[in-house]
Design an enzyme around this catalytic site. Structure first.
Site, PDB file in Angstrom:
ATOM      1  N   GLN A   1       0.809  -1.222   0.000  1.00 19.58           N
ATOM      2  CA  GLN A   1       0.000   0.000   0.000  1.00 19.58           C
ATOM      3  C   GLN A   1       0.842   1.271   0.000  1.00 19.58           C
ATOM      4  OE1 GLN A   1      -0.710  -2.581   2.161  1.00 19.58           O
ATOM      5  NE2 GLN A   1      -2.627  -3.312   1.285  1.00 19.58           N
TER       6      GLN A   1
ATOM      7  N   ASP B   1      -0.772 -10.274   7.947  1.00 18.77           N
ATOM      8  CA  ASP B   1      -0.851 -10.283   6.491  1.00 18.77           C
ATOM      9  C   ASP B   1       0.089  -9.238   5.889  1.00 18.77           C
ATOM     10  OD1 ASP B   1      -2.576  -8.334   7.732  1.00 18.77           O
ATOM     11  OD2 ASP B   1      -3.370  -7.893   5.737  1.00 18.77           O
ATOM     12  N   GLU B   2       0.471  -9.489   4.661  1.00 16.38           N
ATOM     13  CA  GLU B   2       1.123  -8.533   3.766  1.00 16.38           C
ATOM     14  C   GLU B   2       2.393  -7.901   4.340  1.00 16.38           C
ATOM     15  OE1 GLU B   2      -2.543  -7.190   0.888  1.00 16.38           O
ATOM     16  OE2 GLU B   2      -2.084  -5.865   2.577  1.00 16.38           O
ATOM     17  N   VAL B   3       3.181  -8.691   5.047  1.00 15.44           N
ATOM     18  CA  VAL B   3       4.521  -8.216   5.429  1.00 15.44           C
ATOM     19  C   VAL B   3       5.371  -8.140   4.167  1.00 15.44           C
ATOM     20  CG1 VAL B   3       6.640  -8.903   6.625  1.00 15.44           C
ATOM     21  CG2 VAL B   3       4.437  -9.024   7.806  1.00 15.44           C
TER      22      VAL B   3
END
Length: 675
Positions: free
Chosen positions: A414, A453-455
């Site tokens: 992001q 999530d999403e490291v």
């Protein structure tokens, strides 16, 4: 605090999306128009919305002076003056993704002046050069047909319906309980209909003409099961629990509302019975309150909507990069710093927020009230603090969560830099355990979701502490390879797959320790599917929300994880209903209207042994496009009811034709319909 003024009649920002066509590249064009009589100078333009400008790409007419995720500040050329009647045009040729919907573009804009003040701009929704269709807002309501396929209106449809004939519609109902569970259900139902249908008087006294409803305790019925009987002018609900009685009353209320609002279509039965219980135990909704803040009143009414749909889990996403939303006594800066966005603050305006200080958080008193409120509606609340990634706001408030010797940067998908708390620091565990102890005290369901999530692939690649820890657990080769990921942007086409990487190993170290801590306090640990990296968490004391697709869900179930199925392609309610520009929402995972969601099989292709690991299903509301609450109603309803029926009704009893005929009777959160 910055000063803010508005010049709605003299300054206007228009934005235009030009998709690629005829060999030309796409462009995102911003036009600032000075409609006043005075020239403007010494300013910059700040915009935010779901779409993200890539700072490494080409921008004409301005330079990008600051960018954090979807917040962008554009500087005009040197000595630029925007004269009266003139337009400043900026053309952007670099975006994190090409726009697909009108909500992708800027949803707020303002000018930052040299003296620190700001001017809020009038901004129109982003237009597309290839679509003139009116932009859609508000829920799409399915009209009740003249001839419905059933005689009673109930969503989700029960297991067994055998009712007959018609009796005059009661004025309302007066539940009469024989036990504490029945009394609690009657109170909960009265509060529920007060929230949703206050003026209808579904619950009233016998002095106002109400028909008594006997709530009788019955052994042998499941915890959410009920039997609703109509016989000789009497109505009886049998159940073995508070929630069973509540659901029986909800069914009765739905039948009554259908017959009241559409007496030519639906009837109120004079005889027969409805015997019912859910097919899945976990029927949930996730709400992201970090990207957009929802006040306690909104959350309470949403919980009432869940109960009317017989949904029983509320996954409360309380933190993310954009904000921290829960009061923690030990670390007041989490809310003092992390709950607010604004020009000049630690977190700038994001996702359509204004330059003024905006945001909010839930006090402990408010949370206790909401938890009790949910419990009375048969809803258990699962709080989520998203760690170790998605922690930008948290790190602004507690910088000790980062290695002080860390160098360089990595970026999340992001566009947030260095947004992961450090798993190699003892201080990290001291802080996290303190926060978790306060959360456990607030949420008696004792299920805490840790996100995971999403490291980013490059997370902690510049941290000496993290590299030393990685070297000790995985060896020199892995640590040296991880160090080479420093300052490398890896996630240019979506979230990183970190499987087997140094980042995954370090995250597993973190989750292993924190999950063991939660288990020692009697808690179940939740995580997104990435929490499975390394298979380190105790599968008997945890569960995963699988969001990529049903194949991943099945594979994780095969590995022994308890699974809540919530694939983005269908169960993410921020995804647009259709691919058209005039529809709001996102579509990175696809688009899904109510019919597609209703007919979707969440365990399609699963084996019998995999199905043993199914907890249930959950819809997820991610709030990036929902600055406009009419967009919320459009994206969530009636898809929420379609999910509810999948979680409750046996597959063999489902019928899209029946559902469509009844869905228009279900409540909205804001009551905003497509005009």
């Amino acid at each position: 605090m910055t000063m803010s003024t508005s010049r709605p009649k003299t300054l206007r920002l228009e934005t235009l999306w030009n998709p690629p066509a005829d060999g030309k590249e796409f462009s995102y064009v911003l036009r600032l128009k000075n409609l006043g009589t005075e020239p403007l100078s010494n300013f910059s333009l700040c915009v935010s919305g779901p779409g993200r400008v890539d700072p490494a790409g080409r921008v004409e007419g301005a330079t990008v002076s600051q960018r954090l995720s979807n917040f962008t500040e554009f500087q005009p050329p040197a000595n630029f003056i925007l004269g009266a009647g003139e337009t400043w045009t900026i053309s952007v040729y670099a975006l994190s993704w090409q726009f697909r919907h009108w909500t992708d573009g800027a949803t707020s804009g303002y000018l930052a002046l040299a003296d620190g003040s700001t001017i809020v701009l009038t901004i129109e929704p982003t237009r597309s050069s290839v679509s003139n269709a009116p932009l859609k807002r508000g829920a799409e309501i399915y009209p009740v047909p003249v001839n419905a396929p059933v005689q009673v209106s109930i969503i989700p449809w029960p297991n067994h319906v055998a009712v007959a004939s018609r009796r005059p519609l009661p004025a309302g109902f007066a539940p009469q309980a024989q036990s504490a569970a029945g009394e609690a259900a009657a109170r909960g139902f009265a509060a529920l209909v007060e929230h949703l249908f206050a003026v209808e008087g579904i619950v009233r006294s016998e002095a106002e003409g109400a028909v008594p409803v006997a709530l009788k305790d019955a052994a042998g019925l499941g915890p959410e099961a009920y039997r609703l009987s109509f016989e000789d002018e009497t109505i009886t609900i049998e159940a073995s629990s508070q929630t069973g009685f509540l659901y029986g009353l909800v069914t009765l209320g739905q039948i009554w509302r259908g017959a009241r609002l559409h007496p030519e279509v639906f009837q109120f039965p004079a005889s027969g019975e409805i015997v019912d219980e859910p097919s899945m135990g976990w029927r949930g909704l996730h709400l992201d309150v970090a990207r957009q803040f929802y006040g306690a009143a909104e959350v309470k009414k949403l919980l009432a909507v869940l109960a009317w749909n017989k949904l029983n889990r509320f996954h409360w996403h309380l933190s993310d990069d954009e904000a921290w939303r829960v009061e923690i006594d030990a670390y007041p800066d989490l809310t003092a710093v992390g709950a607010w966005r604004g020009h000049g603050l630690a977190v700038p305006p994001l996702l359509g927020s204004s330059p003024a200080r905006t945001g909010g958080y839930y006090t402990k008193a408010a949370i206790r009230e909401i938890v009790a409120h949910a419990k009375s509606f048969g809803v258990e609340i699962v709080p989520e603090i998203d760690v170790p990634g998605h922690c930008y706001a948290m790190l602004q408030a507690i910088p000790e969560l980062r290695d002080p010797a860390e160098v360089g940067s990595y970026y999340s998908v992001q566009g947030f830099p260095d947004n992961c708390i450090n798993p190699a620091r003892e201080k990290t565990y001291e802080i996290i355990e303190t926060i978790l102890l306060e959360l456990i005290e607030l949420f008696p369901f004792k299920t805490i979701h840790l996100g995971a999530d999403e490291v980013p692939l490059g997370a902690w690649s510049g941290s000496p502490e993290a590299l030393e820890r990685l070297r000790s657990v995985a060896g020199d080769e892995v640590a040296d390879a991880h160090a080479k990921r420093l300052n490398v942007v890896t996630n240019t086409h979506g979230a990183d797959d970190i499987h087997g990487s140094g980042a995954a190993i370090l995250q597993a170290e973190f989750l292993n320790r924190v999950q063991r801590f939660l288990a020692s306090k009697g808690c179940i640990t939740g995580g997104w599917e990435e929490a499975a990296h390394g298979d380190v968490i105790d599968k008997s004391k945890s569960y995963l929300c699988s969001w990529r697709n049903v194949e991943v869900s099945a594979e994780l179930a095969e590995r022994g994880y308890e699974i809540v199925v919530c694939p983005g392609q269908v169960y993410y309610l921020d995804m647009a209903l259709r691919p058209d520009w005039d529809e709001p929402g996102a579509s990175w995972a696809g688009t899904s209207d109510a019919e597609k969601l209703y007919n979707f099989d969440p365990i399609g292709g699963w084996t019998a042994s995999q199905k043993q690991k199914l907890l249930g299903i959950q819809a997820c509301i991610w709030s990036e496009p929902m600055t406009d609450r009419a967009v919320f109603d459009r994206l969530v309803f009636p898809r929420l009811s379609a999910l509810a029926e999948t979680g409750w009704t046996k597959p063999s009893s489902k019928s899209w034709e029946r559902f469509r005929a009844l869905a228009g009777l279900m409540p909205l959160l804001y009551g905003l319909q497509q005009s």
